[in-house]
Design a protein around this motif. Structure first.
Motif, short mmCIF file in Angstrom:
data_model
loop_
_atom_site.label_atom_id
_atom_site.label_comp_id
_atom_site.label_asym_id
_atom_site.label_seq_id
_atom_site.Cartn_x
_atom_site.Cartn_y
_atom_site.Cartn_z
N ILE A 112 0.85 -1.19 0.00
CA ILE A 112 0.00 0.00 0.00
C ILE A 112 0.89 1.24 0.00
O ILE A 112 1.93 1.26 0.66
CB ILE A 112 -1.00 -0.03 1.19
CG1 ILE A 112 -1.95 1.18 1.12
CG2 ILE A 112 -0.30 -0.08 2.54
CD1 ILE A 112 -3.21 1.00 1.95
N ALA A 114 0.71 5.59 -0.02
CA ALA A 114 -0.08 6.82 0.09
C ALA A 114 0.76 8.01 -0.32
O ALA A 114 1.90 8.14 0.11
CB ALA A 114 -0.57 6.99 1.53
N HIS A 115 0.18 8.86 -1.15
CA HIS A 115 0.84 10.12 -1.51
C HIS A 115 0.26 11.20 -0.61
O HIS A 115 -0.80 11.76 -0.90
CB HIS A 115 0.61 10.44 -2.99
CG HIS A 115 1.25 9.46 -3.91
ND1 HIS A 115 0.54 8.51 -4.61
CD2 HIS A 115 2.55 9.25 -4.21
CE1 HIS A 115 1.39 7.77 -5.32
NE2 HIS A 115 2.61 8.19 -5.09
N GLU A 121 -6.94 8.46 -2.41
CA GLU A 121 -6.82 7.22 -1.66
C GLU A 121 -5.52 6.51 -2.03
O GLU A 121 -5.04 6.66 -3.16
CB GLU A 121 -8.03 6.29 -1.92
CG GLU A 121 -8.13 5.67 -3.29
CD GLU A 121 -8.95 6.49 -4.25
OE1 GLU A 121 -9.01 7.72 -4.07
OE2 GLU A 121 -9.51 5.89 -5.19
N PRO A 122 -4.95 5.76 -1.11
CA PRO A 122 -3.69 5.06 -1.40
C PRO A 122 -3.86 4.00 -2.50
O PRO A 122 -4.96 3.51 -2.75
CB PRO A 122 -3.35 4.39 -0.06
CG PRO A 122 -4.15 5.11 0.96
CD PRO A 122 -5.40 5.56 0.28
N THR A 123 -2.75 3.68 -3.13
CA THR A 123 -2.73 2.62 -4.13
C THR A 123 -2.42 1.30 -3.41
O THR A 123 -1.55 1.28 -2.54
CB THR A 123 -1.58 2.87 -5.13
OG1 THR A 123 -1.68 4.22 -5.57
CG2 THR A 123 -1.62 1.94 -6.31
N THR A 124 -3.12 0.25 -3.79
CA THR A 124 -2.86 -1.03 -3.14
C THR A 124 -2.52 -2.10 -4.19
O THR A 124 -2.89 -1.97 -5.35
CB THR A 124 -4.08 -1.53 -2.33
OG1 THR A 124 -5.18 -1.67 -3.23
CG2 THR A 124 -4.45 -0.56 -1.23
N LEU A 340 -0.48 2.40 7.75
CA LEU A 340 -0.24 1.69 6.48
C LEU A 340 0.32 0.28 6.71
O LEU A 340 0.09 -0.61 5.90
CB LEU A 340 0.69 2.47 5.56
CG LEU A 340 0.08 3.65 4.80
CD1 LEU A 340 0.99 4.08 3.66
CD2 LEU A 340 -1.31 3.39 4.27
N ARG A 343 -2.62 -1.80 7.31
CA ARG A 343 -3.35 -2.03 6.06
C ARG A 343 -2.62 -3.05 5.17
O ARG A 343 -3.25 -3.87 4.50
CB ARG A 343 -3.53 -0.71 5.32
CG ARG A 343 -4.55 0.20 5.96
CD ARG A 343 -5.98 -0.25 5.68
NE ARG A 343 -6.32 -0.01 4.29
CZ ARG A 343 -6.63 -0.95 3.40
NH1 ARG A 343 -6.67 -2.22 3.77
NH2 ARG A 343 -6.93 -0.65 2.15
N GLU A 346 -3.44 -6.30 6.50
CA GLU A 346 -4.83 -6.63 6.15
C GLU A 346 -4.93 -7.14 4.71
O GLU A 346 -5.69 -8.06 4.41
CB GLU A 346 -5.67 -5.35 6.31
CG GLU A 346 -7.13 -5.56 6.53
CD GLU A 346 -7.84 -4.25 6.83
OE1 GLU A 346 -8.45 -4.15 7.89
OE2 GLU A 346 -7.78 -3.30 6.01
#
Lengths: 390, 203
Positions: A112, A114-115, A121-124, A340, A343, A346
């Protein structure tokens, strides 16, 4: 009844008494270690020189080494930058099990990114690898164990993380759970050298890209500072005969030793270098540095943040890492832990149902290819029936 | 009768019985459905089930609950929870009729939709066609609801239907609908007063 509570109950009092005696013993030791730490901090250079000598003279050494920062340093969290990229990776696995009808290993990595400052939304991403058949077995012919799978999982995390951030610009920080170095368990030196060398290569590439890769250790139990103090307490001539397995000052974690120095959430300790010299570890090593970070309000709760040595040579990058990791841990404020990283976990975690589904996919493929299907062991069937899964 | 317009998918069926169904959707898909909107599920074989959205539920989990108590959540992480995490929004729908072989009926369908059937939002033409059919027979399904704010649902639904009918040049539909409600509720003064009070909001 799953547990004989009556039997356990009979032992509770004695257990509690022994715990109390041990606690008193450790309290005394803690005070002595605090005093020794204060003394060692008076001359950081001399303490560092003592550790360096031990590094040269001892075949194996696992302890902390002071850097240029005074050992009693406590720094407040700097403000975090408005824009930065934070990426995290975590892995999970299905280890091969001889009781199952088919032997296979899956390594799953959750990613994951996050910018921060973008509002997006963050890229996963999830990278799943079915380990090659020939890698499932040891040279002796047995199935590989949890330690090997753990090592391969850690390696997969680092590889995936490198690919995940390679096109990023601006300040980039990556997080993995646990120490920077990969999981080694009880593996033989020969087995862990190649993966360690590859991890070192990954970290080198990250360093060339200017990516700050950090490991976050929650509730750290390591005693690297205590081990360092054991060296400083030795008479000059006894250093060569030092056996770290026989040290008398044991049982006080670094977090416990330093806790009293912290007065506010967000503060970090001085930076130390982690010395991990082993007989087998002859190749290039990660050279992790670390600081302790207080992530809670009120009673200090310390996490250890590990990062490569090149970062600690640039104070502005240490500040960036300090600010970012602290801010990240505060998102889950009631139980501070980097958001993060949670996440990534997860995303990575493989459930029992997913394991069964992957096994079914393989069995169907084998059946389609006319391969003989293995059978599940009677022991496994019995367990699954008892657990209501069959 | 034209019930075929542009289809706007708003979710997929989670569970259903003959009188209610629940669809799940992602937060990104939540811009179109609204309380009281008419929607439908195509069951195939020329059978479509119609329903009114009676409730929209935003689910939580342990992580969301933990984040709620945080002082400052970066906007990126709010977006992460809304768009990336697997927490479907639940759309609860009251079945109000069905269409079979092109004919609309205001009674319950022969069978409920199945899991993962797609829920579509009805456009204005479909809304006009469904609500203009017969003599407001679908109102009885709404008035039978026990644990929902019937008045609020009626206000939302009648407001949307009135606008669609008036846009199509039919100004008589709304007064007729109100008259029918008064007739249906003539023996329940408390509910009638409450419904009329709510409908006054539309004036």
């Amino acid at each position: 009844m799953p547990v004989n509570y009556f039997q356990l109950h009979q032992n509770l009092e004695a257990y509690s008494q022994k715990t109390s005696m041990k606690a008193a013993e450790l309290n005394t030791l803690e005070e002595a270690l605090k005093k020794a730490f204060g003394e060692a901090a008076l001359d950081t250079g001399a303490t560092r020189a003592r550790v360096e000598r031990a590094e040269r003279e001892l075949p194996t050494l696992y302890c902390a080494k002071p850097t240029a920062e005074p050992m009693l340093t406590i720094r407040d969290a700097p403000p975090k930058p408005e824009r930065y990229t934070l990426a995290a990776a975590d892995g999970s696995q299905i280890a091969p099990n001889r009781h199952r009808p088919v032997q296979f290993c899956v390594i799953n990595v959750g990613l994951i990114k996050a910018h921060h400052g973008s509002g997006l939304e963050p890229t996963t991403d999830i990278q799943s690898e079915l380990m090659d058949q020939e890698r499932l077995f040891t040279v002796e012919g047995g199935l590989i164990g949890e330690d090997t799978v753990g090592l391969q999982r850690d390696l997969a995390e680092r590889r995936a993380l490198l690919r995940f951030v390679e096109n990023e610009t601006g300040p980039v920080v990556t997080l993995t759970d646990g120490p920077l170095d990969v999981y080694q368990g009880t593996l033989a030196a020969a087995e862990r050298q190649a993966p360690q060398a590859e991890v070192y290569e990954v970290y080198q590439k990250m360093a060339e890209m200017g990516v700050i890769n950090a490991g976050y250790i929650d509730k750290p139990g390591s005693e690297m500072l205590t081990r360092m103090l054991a060296l400083t307490q030795l008479p000059e001539g006894d250093l060569a005969g030092y056996d770290q397995l026989k040290r008398s000052m044991a049982g006080i974690s670094d977090a416990r030793l330093l806790k009293h120095l912290f007065t506010r959430t967000g503060q970090r300790s001085a930076i130390f270098e982690a010395i991990t010299k082993t007989e087998a570890n002859r190749g290039p090593s990660v050279q992790a540095h670390f600081f302790y970070l207080n992530v809670e309000q009120g009673e200090p709760y310390l996490a250890r943040v590990e990062f490569p040595g090149w970062v600690s040579e640039r104070p502005e990058l240490v500040d960036l890492l300090h600010a970012v990791v602290y801010a990240e841990s505060q998102v889950l404020e009631t139980h501070p832990y980097p958001y993060l990283l949670h996440r990534a976990h997860e995303l990575a975690v493989i459930t029992f149902e997913e394991r069964v589904y992957v096994e079914d996919m393989l069995l169907r493929q084998f059946d389609q290819d006319g391969l003989g299907l293995g059978r599940i062991s009677n022991k496994e069937v019995t367990k699954e029936i008892a657990g209501g899964r069959l | 009768m034209n019930l075929e317009g542009q289809k706007i998918a708003i979710g997929k069926l989670l569970r259903a019985d003959n009188s209610h169904f629940v669809a799940g959707c992602r937060v990104r898909e939540l811009e179109t459905p609204a309380l009281g909107s008419l929607c439908k599920v195509d069951l195939g074989e020329n059978l479509e089930v119609y329903g009114l959205i009676t409730n929209i539920i935003i689910n939580d989990d342990g992580l969301v609950r933990q984040m709620v108590s945080g002082v400052s959540i970066p906007s990126e992480y709010t977006a992460d929870n809304r768009y990336n995490r697997n927490l479907p929004v639940e759309i609860h729908v009251l079945t109000v009729g069905y269409q079979s072989e092109g004919a609309i009926h205001h009674y319950l369908p022969p069978r409920p939709p199945l899991s993962l059937d797609v829920l579509y939002l009805c456009d204005d033409a479909q809304l006009v066609d469904f609500t203009a059919h017969g003599r407001f027979g679908y109102f009885r399904h709404i008035l039978r609801m026990m644990d929902s704010p019937v008045e609020e649902l009626l206000v939302c639904h009648l407001g949307q239907a009135r606008a669609a009918h008036e846009a199509a040049g039919d100004t008589a539909w709304y007064p007729a609908a109100c008259k029918e409600l008064i007739t249906l509720l003539r023996d329940d003064y408390v509910k009638l007063a409450s419904v009329l009070n709510a409908l006054a909001e539309l004036e």
